[in-house]
Design an enzyme around this catalytic site. Structure first.
Site, mmCIF file in Angstrom:
data_model
loop_
_atom_site.group_PDB
_atom_site.id
_atom_site.type_symbol
_atom_site.label_atom_id
_atom_site.label_comp_id
_atom_site.label_asym_id
_atom_site.label_seq_id
_atom_site.Cartn_x
_atom_site.Cartn_y
_atom_site.Cartn_z
ATOM 1 N N ALA A 113 0.849 -1.196 0.000
ATOM 2 C CA ALA A 113 0.000 0.000 0.000
ATOM 3 C C ALA A 113 0.879 1.238 0.000
ATOM 4 O O ALA A 113 1.880 1.305 0.708
ATOM 5 C CB ALA A 113 -0.944 -0.011 1.193
ATOM 6 N N PHE A 167 -7.504 12.224 -1.215
ATOM 7 C CA PHE A 167 -7.720 11.088 -2.088
ATOM 8 C C PHE A 167 -9.037 11.292 -2.834
ATOM 9 O O PHE A 167 -9.843 12.150 -2.475
ATOM 10 C CB PHE A 167 -7.779 9.794 -1.259
ATOM 11 C CG PHE A 167 -6.499 8.985 -1.299
ATOM 12 C CD1 PHE A 167 -5.298 9.565 -0.962
ATOM 13 C CD2 PHE A 167 -6.509 7.641 -1.651
ATOM 14 C CE1 PHE A 167 -4.118 8.825 -0.992
ATOM 15 C CE2 PHE A 167 -5.344 6.895 -1.684
ATOM 16 C CZ PHE A 167 -4.148 7.477 -1.355
ATOM 17 N N HIS A 195 -8.386 0.326 -10.467
ATOM 18 C CA HIS A 195 -7.657 1.542 -10.128
ATOM 19 C C HIS A 195 -7.253 2.179 -11.449
ATOM 20 O O HIS A 195 -6.706 1.488 -12.316
ATOM 21 C CB HIS A 195 -6.420 1.196 -9.291
ATOM 22 C CG HIS A 195 -5.834 2.380 -8.608
ATOM 23 N ND1 HIS A 195 -5.255 3.408 -9.302
ATOM 24 C CD2 HIS A 195 -5.755 2.713 -7.295
ATOM 25 C CE1 HIS A 195 -4.837 4.326 -8.434
ATOM 26 N NE2 HIS A 195 -5.132 3.932 -7.210
ATOM 27 N N GLY A 244 -10.707 5.485 -1.777
ATOM 28 C CA GLY A 244 -9.279 5.266 -1.553
ATOM 29 C C GLY A 244 -8.882 5.657 -0.139
ATOM 30 O O GLY A 244 -9.371 6.649 0.398
HETATM 31 C C1 LIG Z 1 -0.590 -1.935 -4.503
HETATM 32 C C2 LIG Z 1 -1.670 -1.630 -3.494
HETATM 33 C C3 LIG Z 1 -1.729 -0.383 -2.892
HETATM 34 C C4 LIG Z 1 -2.720 -0.094 -1.959
HETATM 35 N N1 LIG Z 1 -2.738 1.142 -1.378
HETATM 36 C C5 LIG Z 1 -3.671 1.407 -0.436
HETATM 37 C C6 LIG Z 1 -3.669 2.649 0.230
HETATM 38 O O1 LIG Z 1 -2.814 3.509 0.016
HETATM 39 N N2 LIG Z 1 -4.634 2.874 1.157
HETATM 40 C C7 LIG Z 1 -5.593 1.948 1.448
HETATM 41 O O2 LIG Z 1 -6.439 2.200 2.310
HETATM 42 N N3 LIG Z 1 -5.596 0.747 0.838
HETATM 43 C C8 LIG Z 1 -4.659 0.460 -0.093
HETATM 44 N N4 LIG Z 1 -4.675 -0.757 -0.705
HETATM 45 C C9 LIG Z 1 -5.607 -1.785 -0.231
HETATM 46 C C10 LIG Z 1 -5.094 -2.333 1.099
HETATM 47 O O3 LIG Z 1 -3.695 -2.309 1.117
HETATM 48 C C11 LIG Z 1 -5.572 -3.747 1.345
HETATM 49 O O4 LIG Z 1 -6.961 -3.817 1.185
HETATM 50 C C12 LIG Z 1 -5.236 -4.199 2.757
HETATM 51 O O5 LIG Z 1 -3.880 -3.949 3.040
HETATM 52 C C13 LIG Z 1 -5.568 -5.668 2.947
HETATM 53 O O6 LIG Z 1 -5.098 -6.079 4.210
HETATM 54 P P1 LIG Z 1 -5.510 -7.503 4.780
HETATM 55 O O7 LIG Z 1 -4.863 -7.618 6.101
HETATM 56 O O8 LIG Z 1 -6.967 -7.666 4.685
HETATM 57 O O9 LIG Z 1 -4.867 -8.547 3.756
HETATM 58 P P2 LIG Z 1 -3.357 -8.771 3.259
HETATM 59 O O10 LIG Z 1 -2.426 -7.708 3.645
HETATM 60 O O11 LIG Z 1 -3.480 -9.100 1.811
HETATM 61 O O12 LIG Z 1 -2.915 -10.067 4.054
HETATM 62 C C14 LIG Z 1 -3.477 -11.336 3.800
HETATM 63 C C15 LIG Z 1 -2.790 -12.348 4.683
HETATM 64 O O13 LIG Z 1 -3.462 -13.590 4.561
HETATM 65 C C16 LIG Z 1 -2.517 -14.627 4.416
HETATM 66 N N5 LIG Z 1 -3.153 -15.725 3.686
HETATM 67 C C17 LIG Z 1 -3.977 -15.647 2.608
HETATM 68 N N6 LIG Z 1 -4.352 -16.880 2.223
HETATM 69 C C18 LIG Z 1 -3.767 -17.745 3.068
HETATM 70 C C19 LIG Z 1 -3.740 -19.162 3.191
HETATM 71 N N7 LIG Z 1 -4.404 -19.975 2.350
HETATM 72 N N8 LIG Z 1 -3.008 -19.702 4.173
HETATM 73 C C20 LIG Z 1 -2.297 -18.939 5.040
HETATM 74 N N9 LIG Z 1 -2.288 -17.603 4.971
HETATM 75 C C21 LIG Z 1 -3.009 -17.017 4.003
HETATM 76 C C22 LIG Z 1 -1.358 -13.982 3.675
HETATM 77 O O14 LIG Z 1 -0.175 -14.700 3.881
HETATM 78 C C23 LIG Z 1 -1.333 -12.600 4.330
HETATM 79 O O15 LIG Z 1 -0.585 -12.640 5.513
HETATM 80 C C24 LIG Z 1 -3.685 -1.076 -1.632
HETATM 81 C C25 LIG Z 1 -3.633 -2.326 -2.228
HETATM 82 C C26 LIG Z 1 -2.655 -2.588 -3.168
HETATM 83 C C27 LIG Z 1 -2.667 -3.933 -3.852
#
Ligand SMILES: Cc1cc2nc3c(=O)[nH]c(=O)nc-3n(C[C@H](O)[C@H](O)[C@H](O)COP(=O)(O)OP(=O)(O)OC[C@H]3O[C@@H](n4cnc5c(N)ncnc54)[C@H](O)[C@@H]3O)c2cc1C
Length: 619
Positions: free
Chosen positions: A61, A129, A245, A405
């Protein structure tokens, strides 16, 4: 250690007992683990991740996290921007709850050491944003995700009751007498299966953007948790809403953050014209002008749709990696680019050979975020007692039809925290699970998985199926959709699912770091999620937020029939069944989304404008 046998040899299953099993160690999973560890120091918490925590997608992110802090901003502003951004499909009680807790989570993170960028006065800096009335995005240069995740990770190491299972791939949840009380994992290091017996499970497994060909998301973002929950009968909501995006790099999909436009970047077509003014996104303002309130800072769905129209009009530039427009940052100057946007400058240099201080960056819309996910209530509880979900894998109704965003990073904190608290409360009222019944069920599941090694070669490969899936999703469930294309996608995904079962795993060397086995499991999860996306998109016969239909009768928002969530559950024949669930409206009656001007086209196109070949512009 329990044992099972099958033709390919003995399956060893180590059984571990814990109180709470958290799957996923990104922003949501780490926040959940810390909250639970703080609330219940005597409880054991297993934190399971298929990669090392710092490699979770949260690390990528860039732009920042939203929370009201600037003078002139209010919780009502944040509420209104979120609800309008979501095209009134947000559950408004959740939005009220979210905005009320957002800032305190960001301050907590600061207290834990997150280095938010600051003004000369020492106050936290915020940037604007898309779809915001007032700047409210906290950031750490353009590496916000890295700093947030690192702060969470370091904080989590202070708690002895958090036990990490890194590089453990979760294959399934395990039920005893219909109660989910176990997690079956596969340890990539040694190929061992582990059953983590627990009282509560928290799913924090992230999104599913890998269902699409062009995406900003890491290759690990394959919808695992959504599919696993769904297979156990937990419904998925709003799966038709997939966010594009507007500014990904062509070819690789890497993100050029919205913050680049927040800092004053402008979008121009192949003729150097700021085309967004033609799509009701506000009047043209001089380069980098502070009055540039909408235009480039309109919501993501609108900007992505505008690109599609420009391509239709032949006003995008053709490149070997597909059609592009240009993001011009030159007027910001090198010093500001180095201070505020160092990472995206590096990405542009490395991946498309462009120096943003001297040339515009080619960009195009790419899939970025899944608004839908595992249905939860405001307190992260799913329909299954003892199973909670938070972060991008969950859908509590916060984002509606289009996420604003920078709401998502904050969401991982607010609802990760809530999920940790809720899991603790649940454990306090729950008896220890039946270990032997769970072990038996886990062995049988592991055994079924190993049977895939015995499948005879029928010419099917994961890579081919995955490629076909990504392309068909892009073509038929992309920025614009219509009934014929979606129906075709439904049929093609059913076919891919049957071919998937016939994939023979070529790497028979064993289970140690057997990525083919892991990718095969991931592909199965992604196929389930993609199937729900296209069924839900077919079901929603209207246009709203990121879901835009171009069949003649579906081009408008239809509040009479579709001011509701979609809800996908599995049926015995394999295909999902889609039902509707009411949207909770507390104080904002559905209105029009107007950003800085009247919509000339309302983001809509006529059916005859559509040409099926169009979406695959890549040459
Ligand atoms: C390039 C990019 C930039 C972004 N920028 C922003 C931003 O500036 N601001 C904003 O608000 N949002 C942003 N987003 C969106 C935001 O970053 C994500 O929605 C958020 O970080 C997701 O967090 P999470 O903890 O839900 O999942 P993730 O960070 O995706 O973590 C998922 C976890 O689940 C684990 N996992 C998955 N499947 C399994 C499995 N089968 N077995 C074991 N472990 C598993 C993985 O190992 C990981 O640890 C961005 C997204 C991207 C792709």
């Amino acid at each position: 250690m329990a044992h099972g046998t099958r033709s390919r040899g003995r399956i060893e299953l180590e059984v571990i007992e814990t109180d709470i099993a958290i799957i996923g160690a990104g922003g949501a999973g780490l926040r959940a683990a810390i909250a639970a560890a703080q609330k219940a120091p005597q409880m054991k918490i297993a934190l399971i991740s298929k990669v090392y925590p710092m490699r979770s997608h949260t690390v990528a992110a860039e732009g920042g996290a939203a929370g009201v802090v600037a003078s002139g901003d209010t919780l009502d502003n944040h509420f209104e921007d979120t609800v309008a951004g979501g095209d009134w499909l947000c559950d408004q009680d959740v939005v009220e709850d979210f905005v009320a807790h957002a800032t305190q989570e960001l301050i907590w993170l600061e207290n834990m050491g997150c280095p938010w960028s600051r003004q000369a006065s020492g106050e936290v800096s915020v940037r604007k944003f898309g779809g915001m009335k007032v700047p409210r995005t906290w950031f750490a240069a353009d590496k916000s995700g890295f700093h947030i995740l690192h702060t969470l990770y370091e904080t989590s190491t202070q708690f002895d009751n958090i036990v990490r299972y890194d590089e453990h791939f979760v294959v399934d949840l395990v039920e005893d007498n219909s109660a989910i009380r176990g997690v079956l994992t596969y340890d990539l290091h040694n190929g061992h299966y582990r059953l983590i017996v627990c009282k509560a499970v928290v799913l924090c497994t992230g999104g599913a953007a890998q269902a699409y060909r062009d995406t900003t998301n890491a290759t690990i973002v394959t919808g695992d948790g959504m599919s696993i929950a769904y297979r156990h009968g937990i419904g998925l909501s709003d799966m038709e809403f997939v966010q594009y995006h507007p500014t990904g790099l062509p070819g690789c999909g890497l993100l050029i953050t919205e913050a680049a436009r927040g800092e004053g970047g402008i979008l121009v077509n192949k003729d150097g014209y700021r085309y967004l003014q033609d799509y009701g996104l506000g009047p043209e303002t001089p380069l980098g002008h502070p009055e540039n309130k909408t235009m480039e800072l309109g919501p993501r769905d609108r900007l992505s749709q505008a690109f599609w129209h420009e391509a239709k009009k032949g006003r995008t530039a053709k490149t070997a990696l597909g059609d592009v427009v240009y993001l011009d940052l030159r007027h910001l100057g090198r010093a500001k680019l180095d201070e505020r946007l160092p990472q995206i400058c590096e990405l542009a240099r490395s991946y498309v050979g462009v120096e943003p201080a001297v040339a515009p960056i080619p960009v195009r819309p790419v899939v970025h975020y899944t608004m839908g996910g595992i249905r939860t209530d405001i307190d992260t509880a799913t329909s299954h007692c003892g199973v909670f979900a938070a972060g991008e894998c969950a859908c509590n109704g916060l984002h509606g039809a289009n996420r604003l965003g920078s709401n998502s990073l904050t969401e991982t904190l607010v609802y990760g925290h809530r999920a940790g608290d809720m899991a603790v409360e649940f454990c306090r009222q729950t008896q220890a699970p039946n270990r032997s019944a769970l072990t038996k069920a886990a062995l049988s599941r592991a055994d079924a998985l190993m049977a895939q090694f015995d499948v005879a070669d029928q010419g099917q490969s994961c890579a081919q199926i995955r490629r076909e899936l990504g392309t068909l999703m892009e073509q038929h469930a992309g920025i614009y959709r219509h009934e014929t294309g979606l129906s075709q996608a439904v049929r093609e995904i059913a076919d891919l699912k049957s071919r998937y079962k016939a994939v023979d795993l070529k790497d028979k060397s064993g289970r140690v770091f057997n990525f083919e086995l892991m990718h095969w499991c991931e592909l199965g999860f992604t196929l389930d999620v993609a199937e729900c996306m296209v069924h839900a998109a077919l079901w929603r016969k209207e246009s709203r937020g990121s879901h835009q239909r171009i069949d003649a009768e579906c081009t408008q928002r239809d509040d009479d029939n579709f001011l509701c969530h979609s809800f996908a559950t599995p049926t015995p024949n394999g295909a999902p069944q889609i039902a509707s669930q009411p949207v909770r409206i507390t104080k904002s009656a559905p209105g029009r989304r107007v950003y800085g001007g009247e919509m000339h086209t309302n983001g809509k196109v006529q059916t005859e404008d559509y040409d099926e070949e169009h979406d695959d512009e890549r040459q």
